[in-house]
Enzyme design. Structure first.
Site, PDB file in Angstrom:
ATOM      1  N   THR A   1       0.823  -1.212   0.000  1.00 29.36           N
ATOM      2  CA  THR A   1       0.000   0.000   0.000  1.00 29.36           C
ATOM      3  C   THR A   1       0.859   1.264   0.000  1.00 29.36           C
ATOM      4  O   THR A   1       2.011   1.233   0.460  1.00 29.36           O
ATOM      5  CB  THR A   1      -0.888  -0.004   1.271  1.00 29.36           C
ATOM      6  OG1 THR A   1      -1.408   1.294   1.482  1.00 29.36           O
ATOM      7  CG2 THR A   1      -0.074  -0.359   2.514  1.00 29.36           C
ATOM      8  N   ASP A   2       0.290   2.371  -0.469  1.00 32.51           N
ATOM      9  CA  ASP A   2       1.012   3.652  -0.402  1.00 32.51           C
ATOM     10  C   ASP A   2       1.055   4.184   1.031  1.00 32.51           C
ATOM     11  O   ASP A   2       1.794   5.132   1.316  1.00 32.51           O
ATOM     12  CB  ASP A   2       0.380   4.688  -1.341  1.00 32.51           C
ATOM     13  CG  ASP A   2      -1.062   5.043  -0.992  1.00 32.51           C
ATOM     14  OD1 ASP A   2      -1.646   4.412  -0.090  1.00 32.51           O
ATOM     15  OD2 ASP A   2      -1.610   5.964  -1.632  1.00 32.51           O
ATOM     16  N   GLU A   3       0.272   3.567   1.938  1.00 29.45           N
ATOM     17  CA  GLU A   3       0.228   4.082   3.320  1.00 29.45           C
ATOM     18  C   GLU A   3       1.566   3.902   4.039  1.00 29.45           C
ATOM     19  O   GLU A   3       1.820   4.545   5.056  1.00 29.45           O
ATOM     20  CB  GLU A   3      -0.919   3.427   4.094  1.00 29.45           C
ATOM     21  CG  GLU A   3      -2.251   3.658   3.395  1.00 29.45           C
ATOM     22  CD  GLU A   3      -3.483   3.290   4.211  1.00 29.45           C
ATOM     23  OE1 GLU A   3      -3.409   3.273   5.443  1.00 29.45           O
ATOM     24  OE2 GLU A   3      -4.520   3.034   3.570  1.00 29.45           O
TER      25      GLU A   3
ATOM     26  N   LYS B   1       2.515  -3.347   7.234  1.00 27.61           N
ATOM     27  CA  LYS B   1       2.760  -3.510   5.787  1.00 27.61           C
ATOM     28  C   LYS B   1       4.190  -3.054   5.452  1.00 27.61           C
ATOM     29  O   LYS B   1       4.877  -3.675   4.635  1.00 27.61           O
ATOM     30  CB  LYS B   1       1.748  -2.702   4.963  1.00 27.61           C
ATOM     31  CG  LYS B   1       0.325  -3.212   4.999  1.00 27.61           C
ATOM     32  CD  LYS B   1       0.144  -4.604   4.425  1.00 27.61           C
ATOM     33  CE  LYS B   1       0.361  -4.676   2.926  1.00 27.61           C
ATOM     34  NZ  LYS B   1       0.029  -6.018   2.378  1.00 27.61           N
TER      35      LYS B   1
ATOM     36  N   TYR C   1      -1.593  -0.738  10.999  1.00 20.37           N
ATOM     37  CA  TYR C   1      -1.737  -1.400   9.688  1.00 20.37           C
ATOM     38  C   TYR C   1      -0.568  -1.044   8.775  1.00 20.37           C
ATOM     39  O   TYR C   1       0.126  -1.921   8.257  1.00 20.37           O
ATOM     40  CB  TYR C   1      -3.066  -0.997   9.024  1.00 20.37           C
ATOM     41  CG  TYR C   1      -3.107  -1.271   7.536  1.00 20.37           C
ATOM     42  CD1 TYR C   1      -3.079  -2.579   7.048  1.00 20.37           C
ATOM     43  CD2 TYR C   1      -3.147  -0.219   6.606  1.00 20.37           C
ATOM     44  CE1 TYR C   1      -3.097  -2.837   5.672  1.00 20.37           C
ATOM     45  CE2 TYR C   1      -3.174  -0.470   5.242  1.00 20.37           C
ATOM     46  CZ  TYR C   1      -3.145  -1.781   4.782  1.00 20.37           C
ATOM     47  OH  TYR C   1      -3.150  -2.031   3.426  1.00 20.37           O
TER      48      TYR C   1
HETATM   49  P1  NAD Z   1      -9.296  -7.564   2.240  1.00 25.25           P
HETATM   50  O1  NAD Z   1      -9.300  -7.294   3.703  1.00 25.25           O
HETATM   51  O2  NAD Z   1     -10.522  -7.295   1.444  1.00 25.25           O
HETATM   52  O3  NAD Z   1      -8.919  -9.104   1.973  1.00 25.25           O
HETATM   53  C1  NAD Z   1      -7.881  -9.748   2.650  1.00 25.25           C
HETATM   54  C2  NAD Z   1      -8.009 -11.234   2.402  1.00 25.25           C
HETATM   55  O4  NAD Z   1      -6.914 -11.887   3.065  1.00 25.25           O
HETATM   56  C3  NAD Z   1      -9.293 -11.853   2.946  1.00 25.25           C
HETATM   57  O5  NAD Z   1      -9.868 -12.728   2.000  1.00 25.25           O
HETATM   58  C4  NAD Z   1      -8.836 -12.613   4.178  1.00 25.25           C
HETATM   59  O6  NAD Z   1      -9.633 -13.764   4.469  1.00 25.25           O
HETATM   60  C5  NAD Z   1      -7.422 -13.000   3.790  1.00 25.25           C
HETATM   61  N1  NAD Z   1      -6.551 -13.234   4.945  1.00 25.25           N
HETATM   62  C6  NAD Z   1      -6.406 -12.433   6.038  1.00 25.25           C
HETATM   63  N2  NAD Z   1      -5.544 -13.002   6.908  1.00 25.25           N
HETATM   64  C7  NAD Z   1      -5.136 -14.173   6.350  1.00 25.25           C
HETATM   65  C8  NAD Z   1      -4.244 -15.184   6.750  1.00 25.25           C
HETATM   66  N3  NAD Z   1      -3.595 -15.132   7.925  1.00 25.25           N
HETATM   67  N4  NAD Z   1      -4.044 -16.238   5.929  1.00 25.25           N
HETATM   68  C9  NAD Z   1      -4.691 -16.331   4.729  1.00 25.25           C
HETATM   69  N5  NAD Z   1      -5.564 -15.400   4.309  1.00 25.25           N
HETATM   70  C10 NAD Z   1      -5.778 -14.326   5.109  1.00 25.25           C
HETATM   71  O7  NAD Z   1      -8.042  -6.767   1.676  1.00 25.25           O
HETATM   72  P2  NAD Z   1      -7.855  -6.055   0.249  1.00 25.25           P
HETATM   73  O8  NAD Z   1      -8.407  -4.682   0.344  1.00 25.25           O
HETATM   74  O9  NAD Z   1      -8.314  -6.962  -0.815  1.00 25.25           O
HETATM   75  O10 NAD Z   1      -6.263  -5.919   0.196  1.00 25.25           O
HETATM   76  C11 NAD Z   1      -5.466  -6.940  -0.382  1.00 25.25           C
HETATM   77  C12 NAD Z   1      -4.018  -6.525  -0.304  1.00 25.25           C
HETATM   78  O11 NAD Z   1      -3.815  -5.298  -0.991  1.00 25.25           O
HETATM   79  C13 NAD Z   1      -3.510  -6.299   1.118  1.00 25.25           C
HETATM   80  O12 NAD Z   1      -2.188  -6.801   1.200  1.00 25.25           O
HETATM   81  C14 NAD Z   1      -3.542  -4.791   1.281  1.00 25.25           C
HETATM   82  O13 NAD Z   1      -2.578  -4.369   2.214  1.00 25.25           O
HETATM   83  C15 NAD Z   1      -3.203  -4.341  -0.128  1.00 25.25           C
HETATM   84  N6  NAD Z   1      -3.736  -3.021  -0.520  1.00 25.25           N
HETATM   85  C16 NAD Z   1      -5.046  -2.696  -0.314  1.00 25.25           C
HETATM   86  C17 NAD Z   1      -5.521  -1.467  -0.752  1.00 25.25           C
HETATM   87  C18 NAD Z   1      -6.981  -1.081  -0.593  1.00 25.25           C
HETATM   88  O14 NAD Z   1      -7.351   0.065  -0.872  1.00 25.25           O
HETATM   89  N7  NAD Z   1      -7.867  -1.976  -0.182  1.00 25.25           N
HETATM   90  C19 NAD Z   1      -4.670  -0.556  -1.381  1.00 25.25           C
HETATM   91  C20 NAD Z   1      -3.333  -0.936  -1.580  1.00 25.25           C
HETATM   92  C21 NAD Z   1      -2.884  -2.175  -1.157  1.00 25.25           C
HETATM   93  P1  TYD Z   2     -10.636   3.806   4.596  1.00 27.53           P
HETATM   94  O1  TYD Z   2     -11.649   3.408   3.579  1.00 27.53           O
HETATM   95  O2  TYD Z   2     -10.693   3.183   5.959  1.00 27.53           O
HETATM   96  O3  TYD Z   2      -9.215   3.633   3.921  1.00 27.53           O
HETATM   97  P2  TYD Z   2      -7.739   4.105   4.461  1.00 27.53           P
HETATM   98  O4  TYD Z   2      -7.844   4.455   5.895  1.00 27.53           O
HETATM   99  O5  TYD Z   2      -6.928   2.863   4.245  1.00 27.53           O
HETATM  100  O6  TYD Z   2      -7.347   5.252   3.594  1.00 27.53           O
HETATM  101  O7  TYD Z   2     -10.742   5.376   4.794  1.00 27.53           O
HETATM  102  C1  TYD Z   2     -10.610   6.269   3.704  1.00 27.53           C
HETATM  103  C2  TYD Z   2     -10.687   7.671   4.255  1.00 27.53           C
HETATM  104  O8  TYD Z   2     -12.011   7.914   4.731  1.00 27.53           O
HETATM  105  C3  TYD Z   2      -9.777   7.909   5.442  1.00 27.53           C
HETATM  106  O9  TYD Z   2      -9.265   9.243   5.358  1.00 27.53           O
HETATM  107  C4  TYD Z   2     -10.683   7.762   6.647  1.00 27.53           C
HETATM  108  C5  TYD Z   2     -12.023   8.240   6.125  1.00 27.53           C
HETATM  109  N1  TYD Z   2     -13.233   7.589   6.683  1.00 27.53           N
HETATM  110  C6  TYD Z   2     -14.315   8.381   7.081  1.00 27.53           C
HETATM  111  O10 TYD Z   2     -14.273   9.635   7.015  1.00 27.53           O
HETATM  112  N2  TYD Z   2     -15.452   7.766   7.531  1.00 27.53           N
HETATM  113  C7  TYD Z   2     -15.544   6.401   7.632  1.00 27.53           C
HETATM  114  O11 TYD Z   2     -16.579   5.885   8.080  1.00 27.53           O
HETATM  115  C8  TYD Z   2     -14.422   5.605   7.208  1.00 27.53           C
HETATM  116  C9  TYD Z   2     -14.481   4.090   7.297  1.00 27.53           C
HETATM  117  C10 TYD Z   2     -13.291   6.242   6.734  1.00 27.53           C
END
Ligand code: NAD
Ligand code: TYD
Length: 352
Positions: free
Chosen positions: A133-135, A162, A158
């Site tokens: 992630t970019d975070e 990462k 988190y």
């Molecule tokens: P998500 O929470 O929707 O899905 C995570 C999946 O991993 C789930 O299916 C869960 O069951 C599985 N999982 C969790 N712990 C596990 C374990 N110990 N063993 C096996 N499986 C396990 O997450 P996502 O949003 O799909 O993110 C996927 C990846 O992309 C992550 O690594 C996250 O850090 C990265 N990412 C997410 C975002 C975003 O905006 N969602 C952006 C950039 C990077």
């Molecule tokens: P989120 O979807 O949790 O993603 P991330 O924290 O990984 O960026 O949140 C996106 C943005 O929205 C973040 O600045 C927090 C804000 N946020 C709210 O304002 N209200 C909400 O209910 C949630 C879940 C997030």
């Protein structure tokens, strides 16, 4: 091409699997523990296909991962499994440390043992894509963009977990010569997004006439990418990315949180007459502890080196997304039974 995907029952992992199976015709093994965030119904479109298999495995279980690798014999591992929600990490970081750090370590070690035993041709073709992630870069001020050279400065449990896993992945490339590539992506949105994150939570709360919580003053900025654009980017980075390198992924779609919420309300005013104007549901609530002000990705390297472009703008992607939630209650209704959208991630008074 045989691809082992971890976290394939999650939001991004399921989009990756749908892309690899349906568009690319690859064989895929989905390895997922099925936590609260894992939903096999996101994979309905591939579940009957002989090229798709699923194993319920915890990535911290080295013996099970090693056995999955030796039976499936992947050409590529795409590692997405993680605990992914910042607010949950504030309430309890242990699972984030276990899955994101120890689980990634386990994946790297199992993949290293498997890769070292491959015949030379397969060994040089093998890739391990670590998805991040970019975070990890922390918070930007009003100006500037995250590049691959931006120093790591994570704010939340988190993003810290990462960041740790990214360092492990890069160390495995440098120390062991393992063919690891790392990607760091901005906030994703789109279909099959668990309704704890801002966009799906806002859509479903608005549909149900519930308050739309906006943290702080709503001015925090995120750089939004449609999940299918991310899935294509990950396939490309795994296929053609240079070993040991990092690629930032982002769609150049910065929006403040309040603008995102208002945009969703406007779309729902057009598509869903009940409860309009939906903006009346917006409530400014206590800010998230350690809330990063702004994220924004410079994706030049991915665009110029690998020729990737985001296909969706925020306008087209958010409209598709709202329509998808309106049309697919079968998918989200059971998840809302398990998690009703209550506020997560606030410290108890006096504890923070
Ligand atoms: P998500 O929470 O929707 O899905 C995570 C999946 O991993 C789930 O299916 C869960 O069951 C599985 N999982 C969790 N712990 C596990 C374990 N110990 N063993 C096996 N499986 C396990 O997450 P996502 O949003 O799909 O993110 C996927 C990846 O992309 C992550 O690594 C996250 O850090 C990265 N990412 C997410 C975002 C975003 O905006 N969602 C952006 C950039 C990077
Ligand atoms: P989120 O979807 O949790 O993603 P991330 O924290 O990984 O960026 O949140 C996106 C943005 O929205 C973040 O600045 C927090 C804000 N946020 C709210 O304002 N209200 C909400 O209910 C949630 C879940 C997030």
């Amino acid at each position: 091409m045989r691809v082992l995907v971890t976290g394939g029952a999650g939001f991004i992992g399921s989009a990756v699997i749908r892309h690899l199976v349906l568009e690319k015709g690859y064989e895929v093994l989905n390895v997922d523990k099925l936590t609260y965030a894992g939903t096999l119904s996101s994979l309905k479109s591939v579940e009957g296909k002989p090229s798709y298999r699923f194993l319920k495995i915890d990535i911290c279980d080295a013996a099970a991962i090693a056995s999955a690798m030796s039976i499936f014999r992947p050409d590529r591992v795409m590692h997405l499994a993680a605990e992914s929600h910042v607010d949950r990490s504030i309430l309890g970081a242990r699972q984030f440390v276990e899955t994101n750090i120890l689980g990634s370590f386990t994946m790297l070690e199992c993949a290293r043992a498997y890769w070292q035993d491959l015949p030379p041709r397969d060994r040089s073709r093998f890739r391990f894509l670590h998805v991040s992630t970019d975070e990890v870069y922390g918070s930007l001020g009003a100006k500037g963009l995250f590049t691959e050279a931006t120093p790591y400065d994570p704010s939340s449990p988190y993003s810290a977990s990462k960041a740790a896993s990214d360092h492990l992945a890069k160390a495995w490339a440098r120390t062991y010569g393992m063919p690891v590539v790392v990607s760091n992506c901005s906030n994703n949105y789109g279909p099959y997004h668990f309704p704890e994150k801002l966009i799906p939570l806002t859509i479903l709360n608005a549909l149900e006439g519930k308050p739309l919580p906006v943290y702080g003053n709503g001015a925090n900025i995120r750089d939004w990418l449609y999940v299918e654009d991310h899935a294509r980017a990950l396939d490309l980075v795994a296929e053609r990315g240079r070993v040991g390198e990092t690629y930032n992924v982002g769609g150049r779609n910065e929006r403040s949180n309040i603008d995102v919420v208002k945009r969703i309300c406007k779309i729902l005013d057009d598509l869903h007459a009940i409860g309009r104007p939906h903006e009346n549901l917006i409530q400014f609530v206590a800010d998230r502890p350690g809330h990063d002000v702004r994220y924004a990705i410079d994706a030049t390297k991915l665009e110029t080196e690998l020729g990737w472009r985001a296909e969706e703008s925020f306008e087209t992607g958010i409209e598709k997304t709202v329509r998808w939630y309106l049309d697919n209650e079968w998918w989200w209704a059971p998840l809302r039974q398990g998690y009703d959208g209550r506020r997560l991630g606030l410290l108890k008074a006096g504890a923070g």
